[in-house]
Every structure is written in C-alpha cells, then in structure tokens.
Motif scaffolding. Structure first.
Motif, PDB file in Angstrom:
ATOM      1  N   LYS A  35       0.826  -1.215   0.000  1.00 60.17           N
ATOM      2  CA  LYS A  35       0.000   0.000   0.000  1.00 60.17           C
ATOM      3  C   LYS A  35       0.855   1.259   0.000  1.00 60.17           C
ATOM      4  N   LYS A  36       2.112   1.157   0.519  1.00 62.80           N
ATOM      5  CA  LYS A  36       2.995   2.321   0.541  1.00 62.80           C
ATOM      6  C   LYS A  36       4.353   1.924  -0.006  1.00 62.80           C
ATOM      7  N   ARG A 156      -0.189   1.711  -6.888  1.00 69.66           N
ATOM      8  CA  ARG A 156      -1.305   1.568  -5.960  1.00 69.66           C
ATOM      9  C   ARG A 156      -1.519   2.821  -5.119  1.00 69.66           C
ATOM     10  N   GLU A 157      -0.422   3.548  -4.830  1.00 69.17           N
ATOM     11  CA  GLU A 157      -0.570   4.785  -4.070  1.00 69.17           C
ATOM     12  C   GLU A 157      -1.464   5.771  -4.812  1.00 69.17           C
ATOM     13  N   GLU A 160      -5.417   5.007  -4.967  1.00 69.62           N
ATOM     14  CA  GLU A 160      -6.243   5.417  -3.836  1.00 69.62           C
ATOM     15  C   GLU A 160      -7.129   6.608  -4.189  1.00 69.62           C
TER      16      GLU A 160
END
Lengths: 194, 214
Positions: A35-36, A156-157, A160
C-alpha cells in the motif's frame, strides 16, 4: 567460473521469470504489503536477504539429505530451516540494527509464509544448481520481487485517489493493476543472453 | 456447533479466496485447466481437513510461543504424504502442478485456519471447517479454471474429458492466449472477487445465487 551462465540465471530471475509476474510466487505479501512505497521497499529488502541466505543455507543441507537418502524430507526440512532462519534474522536485527528492525517490524515473521522463499529453495534443488548458482538465483529472485513490489506500490498509491466501479474497489482493482504489470513483464519473455 | 453456518461461511461469507484473500499464489498459478483445478482443490481440501483435525487434537499440548512452528511441521508432514501419493498414483497431475504441491505448506489458507479455527475449537468442528473451507477454495478454483480455459484455450474439461484434450467449444484461433498466461490469472481473479463483492453488498437473499451468476 561460468559468468555468462550466472548472468543468464540472474536475468531470468529478475525479468523473464519474475517471481511475481511469471511464476506467481509470493503473491500474498505482494498484495498485503504494497500500500505504501516505503514499506514495500523494506519488505523487498528483507526478502532479498532471506532468499539469499536461505538458498545458501539450504544447499549444504540438501546435499546432506541426498547423501542420507532422505530426499522425501526436503519440504519439511526446508520450511523448518526457513522458519528458524527468519526467527534468527529477526533476533539479530533487533540487537544489531534496531532502526532497520523497527521499520521492518511486522513484515519479518511474514516472510516465513512467503512462498517465494520456499519456492526458490525447491527450485534450486529441482534444477540441481551448485552453491554459487543457488545463491545467485536466490538473491536475484529477491531483486525481481523488490522491483515488482515497488512498481506495484507506486501505482497503488495513486490508485487510492482514483475513481473506479464500486464492486471493483480495493482488492479487485489492485489485481487488475497487477495483471497489467504482468502484461508488461510478458514483454521480457524470449529475452536471452546467448 | 452450527453446520449450516459453517458451510455458508466456507462457501460464501468467509470464502478463503474471495473474502479472506488467502492462498492467492496457487489460485492464480494453476487455474489453467479443469484437471489442475480439481486436483489442487482436492489436495488442499484433504490436507486442510487432516491438519485441522490434528492441530485441534494437539491444541492443549502445543505451547503458544512455538505454535506457528508446530503447525508448519504438522502441515508439512501431511503435504509430503500427499505429494508422494500423487507422484505414485497420479503422476500426470503431479507433473502439471509441479512446484505448487510442496508449496501447499506455505499456503496461507491452511496456516490461517489452523491459527484462527482449529486451535480454538473441538475436533469435529475443526474437521467440518476443514472440509467446508476446502470446498470453498475448490469451487473458486474450478470457476477460475473454467473461465480461463474457455477463454484462453477454447476448451472445457481439459485433462479429464475427451482423452485429456477437453471438449472444444470455441474454434481454434479465436481464443485469447493471454487468459492462460499470468495476465489472465490476475484479471479473472479480479473479476471473480468483484462479482463476489457485488453480490455480498446486495441484500442477503441474493448472496446464494452468486455461484450461478458467475
């Protein structure tokens, strides 16, 4: 020393047969810890380290098993070795490099159940690599994992903040992203050194 | 103990793949023909049930500090048994699943169920949990296999029906090879999970139809 052989193993492990996008090994941490970018980077580093050391440690053990005729015990032995190795790395980092330990924290124990680690060890035995080839394959496989997870985390960042159909929110859209990345990595297939 | 609830949890509400998001690696990697899917699903079902029973038996003996290591050894033992049995009796399945049979050891579904269910419940409940979770996994695998095989290869039931060739539904040349490749795996699983999320967000009575709708 056969450097071209080693180079083609390395190239294969990083790009052509990338652990995530071509062989589907290590999908769980790939999905869970992406996610990060920061944490993805930490996870990737830890995986490189564990995969390299696991390859190195399991090679002599495998020779011993083969000599004793106990090769049916490979899976059980390897997973035990990996589990204790991860535990050991955790304790070592805690004492020696507390800063790195803090940043990896939760992800270290998770590596035990990363199928890429067991996968790389089993593949080393299946391809009957020698010691140096095993270590090279382990480390470069880890580098392939690092590249994949960092690329994925950076996409993916941004994901969001984008809009997508409600039922695709969260996990499914991440899988679609991974699929597109896999499509890009498909372009590397057929890449050969000689 | 509630058998019906356990069954529905395993199949739909707590489905290991689409809701708990466990066991991704094998789901994506081997869902290319019906034969692979069924073989993998049944192997996992057997190992999961046996491991659940065994861990449930030992749950009061295993010290909690080293429990994960103990679970892994139990699981690895059963995986080795299944691996050797497959090599002896169904060598073709063993060859096409390859590395992914020994890798069942690190399949998070089994460790996950051991930790979250078998270590807290009785033997019978754990056995049922193993069977239902295994069934849920198998169903998703089979759905994935059917979709990917049909779109990627144009056949149905490859490896089992029609001498292993499978029944051809789409003529050759039309199917998209990409669906058999890794790309197709990711995209199909994305669609299956999205369909699941769609039906779970709807009122309760529709949830039962989701297998049909796919």
């Amino acid at each position: 020393m056969d450097f071209t052989g080693l180079f083609s193993i390395a190239l294969g492990a990083i790009l052509v047969n990338n652990f995530i996008f071509a062989q589907f090994l290590g999908i769980c941490p790939f999905m869970g810890v992406s996610k990060k970018i920061d944490t993805a980077l930490g996870m990737g580093m830890a995986v490189i380290f564990v995969m390299g050391v696991a390859s190195a440690v399991c090679w002599p053990i495998n020779q011993l098993l083969l000599k004793l005729g106990l090769d049916f015990m490979q899976t059980v032995t390897f997973i035990l070795v990996i589990a204790s190795l991860v535990q050991f790395v955790e304790m070592f980092l805690q004492k020696a490099m507390p800063a790195l330990y803090e940043s990896l924290g939760v992800y270290l124990p998770l590596i035990t159940t990363n199928c890429a680690v067991l996968g790389v060890v089993l593949q080393n035995t299946q391809n009957s690599y020698d010691f140096i080839q095993s270590v090279v394959y382990g480390v470069t496989g880890g580098i392939g994992f690092l590249i994949a997870i960092v690329l994925f985390a950076s996409v993916r960042e941004r994901l969001e903040f984008s809009e997508c159909p409600k039922s695709f929110e969260g996990f499914p859209i991440a899988l679609v992203t991974a699929g597109l990345l896999a499509l890009a990595f498909l372009g590397f297939s057929g890449l050969k050194v000689f | 103990m509630n058998i019906k609830k356990q069954f529905l949890d395993g199949m739909i509400y707590q489905n290991p793949v689409t809701v708990q998001l466990l066991g991704m690696c094998s789901t994506l990697a081997i869902s290319t023909t019906l034969f692979n899917g069924l073989g993998m699903g049944v192997s996992v079902l057997v190992i999961l049930t046996l491991a659940n029973i065994f861990i449930s038996l030992l749950r009061n003996i295993i010290p909690s500090k080293v429990r994960i290591a103990c679970y892994i050894v139990v699981i690895a033992g059963f995986v080795t048994i299944v691996d050797l049995l497959l090599k002896a009796y169904i060598p073709s399945l063993s060859a096409s699943l390859g590395l992914f049979i020994p890798l069942i050891v690190v399949n998070c579904i089994i460790l996950g169920r051991a930790e979250s269910f078998a270590s807290k419940n009785g033997i019978l409940a754990s056995a049922l949990d193993g069977i239902f979770q295994g069934l849920g996994y198998t169903v998703i695998l089979v759905v994935m296999c059917v979709i990917r095989e049909l779109l990627g290869n144009g056949t149905f039931g490859g490896g089992i029906l029609n001498n292993g060739e499978g029944i051809r539904i789409i003529p050759e040349g039309i199917p998209a090879l990409g669906m058999i490749l890794p790309v197709g795996g990711f995209l199909t699983l994305a669609c299956v999970i999205a369909a699941m999320q769609y039906f779970l967000s709807k009122p309760k009575k529709d949830a039962k139809n989701e297998e049909v709708a796919k």
